[in-house]
Design an enzyme around this catalytic site. Sequence first.
Site, PDB file in Angstrom:
ATOM      1  N   TYR A 249       0.969  -0.725   0.634  1.00  0.00           N
ATOM      2  CA  TYR A 249       2.129  -1.530   1.002  1.00  0.00           C
ATOM      3  C   TYR A 249       2.661  -2.222  -0.246  1.00  0.00           C
ATOM      4  CZ  TYR A 249      -0.334  -6.046   0.653  1.00  0.00           C
ATOM      5  OH  TYR A 249      -1.005  -7.160   0.191  1.00  0.00           O
ATOM      6  N   CYS A 250       3.846  -2.805  -0.104  1.00  0.00           N
ATOM      7  CA  CYS A 250       4.437  -3.588  -1.187  1.00  0.00           C
ATOM      8  C   CYS A 250       5.210  -4.716  -0.530  1.00  0.00           C
ATOM      9  CB  CYS A 250       5.307  -2.718  -2.098  1.00  0.00           C
ATOM     10  SG  CYS A 250       6.625  -1.823  -1.236  1.00  0.00           S
ATOM     11  N   GLY A 251       6.407  -5.023  -1.036  1.00  0.00           N
ATOM     12  CA  GLY A 251       7.202  -6.063  -0.395  1.00  0.00           C
ATOM     13  C   GLY A 251       8.034  -5.539   0.754  1.00  0.00           C
ATOM     14  N   PHE A 277       4.770  -6.314   3.166  1.00  0.00           N
ATOM     15  CA  PHE A 277       4.509  -7.749   3.266  1.00  0.00           C
ATOM     16  C   PHE A 277       5.652  -8.492   3.947  1.00  0.00           C
ATOM     17  CE2 PHE A 277       3.831 -12.098   1.670  1.00  0.00           C
ATOM     18  CZ  PHE A 277       2.496 -12.252   2.023  1.00  0.00           C
TER      19      PHE A 277
END
Length: 296
Positions: A249-251, A277
């Site tokens: 995952y990331c932002g 996130f």
Amino acid sequence: MTTERHPPTPSRSPRGEVFVSADELARLLTGDRPPIVLDIRLANDGPDGRPEYAAGHIPGAVFVDVAADLQSEPGGLAGRRPLPDIARLQSRAREWGVNDGDAVVVYDSAFGTKAGRAWWVLRWAGVADVRLLDGGLSAWAGRGHEVSTVEPAPPPGTVTLSAGHLPVLDADGAAEYAAAGRLLDARAPEVYRGEPAEPRRPRTGHIPGAISAPTHGNLTATGLLAGEDTLRRRFAGLGADGTAPVGVYCGGGVWAAHEVAVLAGLGIPAGLFVGSFSAWEADPRREVTVGDDPGR
């Protein structure tokens, strides 16, 4: 009569199934059935990336806007960049000139870290042959290949898309992967740590148990993909050695998509937490950890 025999086309390595070099792309574009080239722009400081595209792109490349074409309406627990509606994506892909069976190459001006979203979305939608240009536009221009300002008008394609061809994680799935030590956070280290706090964001930090694995760490200083041995050592040190699938995952599901592509090039299966996130932090029931420690 002698039958002419042509040597078989060499099979691609897993890395070659995901990435293509600038020189190889230039060669493919002169072939009998050149790939469809998509220019993926996601402007950091503007509403869209079209001005960048208009200023120079690979000849024949079709402009694709991440926000308009590769996601649906953001908000709430869906996160910043939810998956696009498959019918709309199919319509847009046909406008780009994509047909069933076409090879597609995607690139950006950020070494592939944003075009990875297009690679992932198109593969998720059933386009089997999609590759990322290693190093992006700078690698193309750096090798002396032509850059154009002419916007093409491709004939409409007939591709048929369907959802679900790549694994997707929701928040519960991400939590399970994190608890097992197999969730990678592709954001910058300081963002993983929660530094600095941002007033416009409800919370900062990372998913408890997630391991910091910035996607830029997969690149060399010049923006090219690091060597296979280097990448295998890196991911093995992060617990992703190929013996079990991992989550990323990331932002908002852009950088993480690039990291999923890098892992695919190593033959390591990985699921994308599309909401990332931005979806996690929007749910007050979800805990957040700050600092360097995963917090598992």
